[in-house]
Design a protein around this motif. Structure first.
Motif, PDB file in Angstrom:
ATOM      1  N   SER A  30      30.361  39.381  40.946  1.00 47.23           N
ATOM      2  CA  SER A  30      31.165  40.075  41.974  1.00 47.23           C
ATOM      3  C   SER A  30      30.761  39.647  43.376  1.00 47.23           C
ATOM      4  O   SER A  30      30.565  40.470  44.276  1.00 47.23           O
ATOM      5  CB  SER A  30      31.037  41.602  41.826  1.00 47.23           C
ATOM      6  OG  SER A  30      31.486  42.013  40.561  1.00 47.23           O
ATOM      7  N   GLU A  53      35.244  40.777  44.485  1.00 49.07           N
ATOM      8  CA  GLU A  53      35.406  41.264  43.128  1.00 49.07           C
ATOM      9  C   GLU A  53      36.084  40.195  42.272  1.00 49.07           C
ATOM     10  O   GLU A  53      36.933  39.439  42.751  1.00 49.07           O
ATOM     11  CB  GLU A  53      36.245  42.550  43.139  1.00 49.07           C
ATOM     12  CG  GLU A  53      36.164  43.346  41.852  1.00 49.07           C
ATOM     13  CD  GLU A  53      34.818  44.014  41.657  1.00 49.07           C
ATOM     14  OE1 GLU A  53      34.454  44.274  40.494  1.00 49.07           O
ATOM     15  OE2 GLU A  53      34.122  44.272  42.657  1.00 49.07           O
ATOM     16  N   ASN A  54      35.713  40.100  41.002  1.00 46.71           N
ATOM     17  CA  ASN A  54      36.239  39.112  40.049  1.00 46.71           C
ATOM     18  C   ASN A  54      35.722  37.695  40.304  1.00 46.71           C
ATOM     19  O   ASN A  54      36.228  36.748  39.713  1.00 46.71           O
ATOM     20  CB  ASN A  54      37.771  39.096  40.028  1.00 46.71           C
ATOM     21  CG  ASN A  54      38.356  40.419  39.571  1.00 46.71           C
ATOM     22  OD1 ASN A  54      37.736  41.142  38.777  1.00 46.71           O
ATOM     23  ND2 ASN A  54      39.520  40.756  40.094  1.00 46.71           N
ATOM     24  N   ARG A  81      24.082  42.884  38.485  1.00 50.11           N
ATOM     25  CA  ARG A  81      24.843  41.803  39.119  1.00 50.11           C
ATOM     26  C   ARG A  81      24.072  40.494  39.199  1.00 50.11           C
ATOM     27  O   ARG A  81      24.686  39.436  39.336  1.00 50.11           O
ATOM     28  CB  ARG A  81      25.270  42.224  40.533  1.00 50.11           C
ATOM     29  CG  ARG A  81      26.245  43.395  40.587  1.00 50.11           C
ATOM     30  CD  ARG A  81      26.581  43.729  42.023  1.00 50.11           C
ATOM     31  NE  ARG A  81      27.099  42.566  42.733  1.00 50.11           N
ATOM     32  CZ  ARG A  81      27.168  42.473  44.054  1.00 50.11           C
ATOM     33  NH1 ARG A  81      26.720  43.460  44.814  1.00 50.11           N
ATOM     34  NH2 ARG A  81      27.665  41.388  44.625  1.00 50.11           N
TER      35      ARG A  81
END
Length: 439
Positions: free
Chosen positions: A103, A107-108, A59
């Motif tokens: 994220s 999320e997204n 991430r």
């Protein structure tokens, strides 16, 4: 003792880099140019660019780029000859340094923070919608280059569109080339000017004066990429705000002091790119809505009073680019762009027309690239082309003896009428030789 400390520090840094598994890449560039008119060097640069990428998790990613650049010797007296830093000066430039978190906060979503380049637009040479980062015009011929600035970018990925929001808390002006770039084009001709100087007024250092922000939405419809954008910020090239005329020692001569500032603007942009029968096409348009820019001419010291004039009305004006490219079966590549308006042109009555052509031919298994036609043509007035055109021809040859090593030899011919956009570049013809190795 100092030597041991440096050795220990290098061991710690080297060990940290190996442990962190940082990926490094970059290039070495030698750029040498010489003016044909006087056989003086116009550019002599050695640049080492180092880019790093560190991704400790899926991430989180950290990216940076540094430039190490040499410059002309700074020695001005015999004492300076004892200093290596004066004889061989090196500049360290931090081009980018930012991290990207995926994220987050949801999320997204993606979050990027730091000193970063955020390019908008699709044009290959000049993009009227690419205005988040100020222009980096140290090299006048690289007018697509930008400066990275401290910013926060949030990206939201949807199934049918991408939404970006960008916030920049600080104002950064453009880096200008070493040619005449002020907007003092129409000074009163009744005076002979002895000294002309200026003072730059930067925005007050508080958020409501230095901040800028923008938003962009991108999607795909029928295999065409479309985008619309908005930016609220300032011009990165200054405008004159006040001119003070004062008498000089000789009769008929005056001194001129000018105050320059950076007015605010809104920019609404749209973009399109796609293909039509194997021909790539793209288009950009940007509507600029500036604040009203007034110029005060103070001639009270000459006994003539004070006068106000309008440099730029707060009425919208449009810059746009239309382009296409095509690769023939023979391997010949064609790129063409037409753009209305350019970097330093503002106001609907001050925009010129430009046409840029590039033809590229590859041979010897792509080890040799020939650019027989590489040119920019400008026309100020279609009704009087012969009196208002400028032309830049840049034939070029590039050779790749091995992978990632490039030798480039070229010639830049410049011709401009007195009223054309390239008039400040007249008599600047040059030959150039470049070496570049990517690693």
């Amino acid at each position: 003792m100092k030597r041991y400390k440096i050795t220990i520090l290098l061991l710690i840094v080297t060990g940290s880099l190996n442990y962190a598994q940082i990926n490094w890449n970059g290039y070495l560039l030698l750029d040498n140019r010489m003016r044909v008119t006087d056989l003086n060097y116009s550019c002599e640069e050695l640049r080492l660019a180092l880019s790093s990428e560190y991704q400790p998790t899926d991430r989180l990613k950290f990216l940076s780029e540094f430039w190490l650049r040499t410059s002309d010797p700074l020695a001005s007296n015999s004492r300076d000859l004892t200093s290596v830093s004066k004889i061989l000066p090196v500049k360290l430039v931090l081009r980018e340094a930012y991290f990207n978190l995926r994220s987050f906060p949801l999320e997204n979503f993606d979050l990027s923070i730091g000193k970063q380049l955020i390019p908008w637009g699709v044009a290959t040479r000049f993009s009227p919608t690419d205005n988040l980062n100020p222009m980096y015009l140290e090299d006048i011929w690289d007018f697509s280059s930008r400066l990275a600035v401290t910013s926060l970018k949030v990206s939201y990925y949807h199934q049918i569109f991408l939404l970006q929001g960008v916030y920049m808390p600080y104002f950064t002006p453009a880096v200008l080339p070493k040619i005449k770039t002020t907007r003092l084009e129409n000074l009163p001709t009744m005076f002979n000017y002895r000294n002309i100087s200026d003072t730059l007024i930067m925005p007050e250092h508080k958020p409501q004066e230095t901040q800028s922000f923008g938003m962009r939405v991108k999607t795909t419809i029928f295999n065409y990429d479309l985008a619309i954008s908005y930016l609220n910020g300032r011009y990165d090239i200054p405008f004159p705000k006040r001119m003070v005329f004062s008498p000089a020692s000789s009769p008929g001569e005056v001194d001129l002091k000018t105050e320059l500032y950076f007015p605010k603007r809104h920019i609404f942009g749209c973009e399109l790119t796609g293909t039509v029968k194997n021909c790539g096409i793209w288009a950009e348009a940007a509507m600029y809505l500036p604040e009203k820019i007034n110029l005060t001419s103070d001639l009270t010291q000459l006994g003539l009073g004070t006068f106000d004039s309008i440099i730029l009305n707060n009425t919208p004006y449009f810059l746009y680019v239309l382009g296409l490219d095509y690769t023939f079966t023979s391997g010949l590549y064609l790129n063409y762009e037409y753009f209305h308006g350019f970097l330093s042109e503002h106001g609907k009555d001050n925009l010129n027309n430009y046409m840029a052509f590039t033809i590229e031919y590859k041979t010897l298994n792509e080890k040799l690239k020939i650019y027989p036609l590489n040119t920019i043509l400008t026309v100020n007035n279609w009704r009087s082309i012969k009196d208002s055109y400028g032309l830049v021809l840049m034939p070029e040859v590039s050779y790749y003896p091995i992978t990632d090593l490039e030798f480039t030899l070229g010639y830049r011919f410049i011709y401009s009428k007195a009223n054309a956009a390239f008039k400040h570049l007249s008599n600047q013809d040059e030959v150039y030789l470049k070496f570049k190795y990517n690693f």
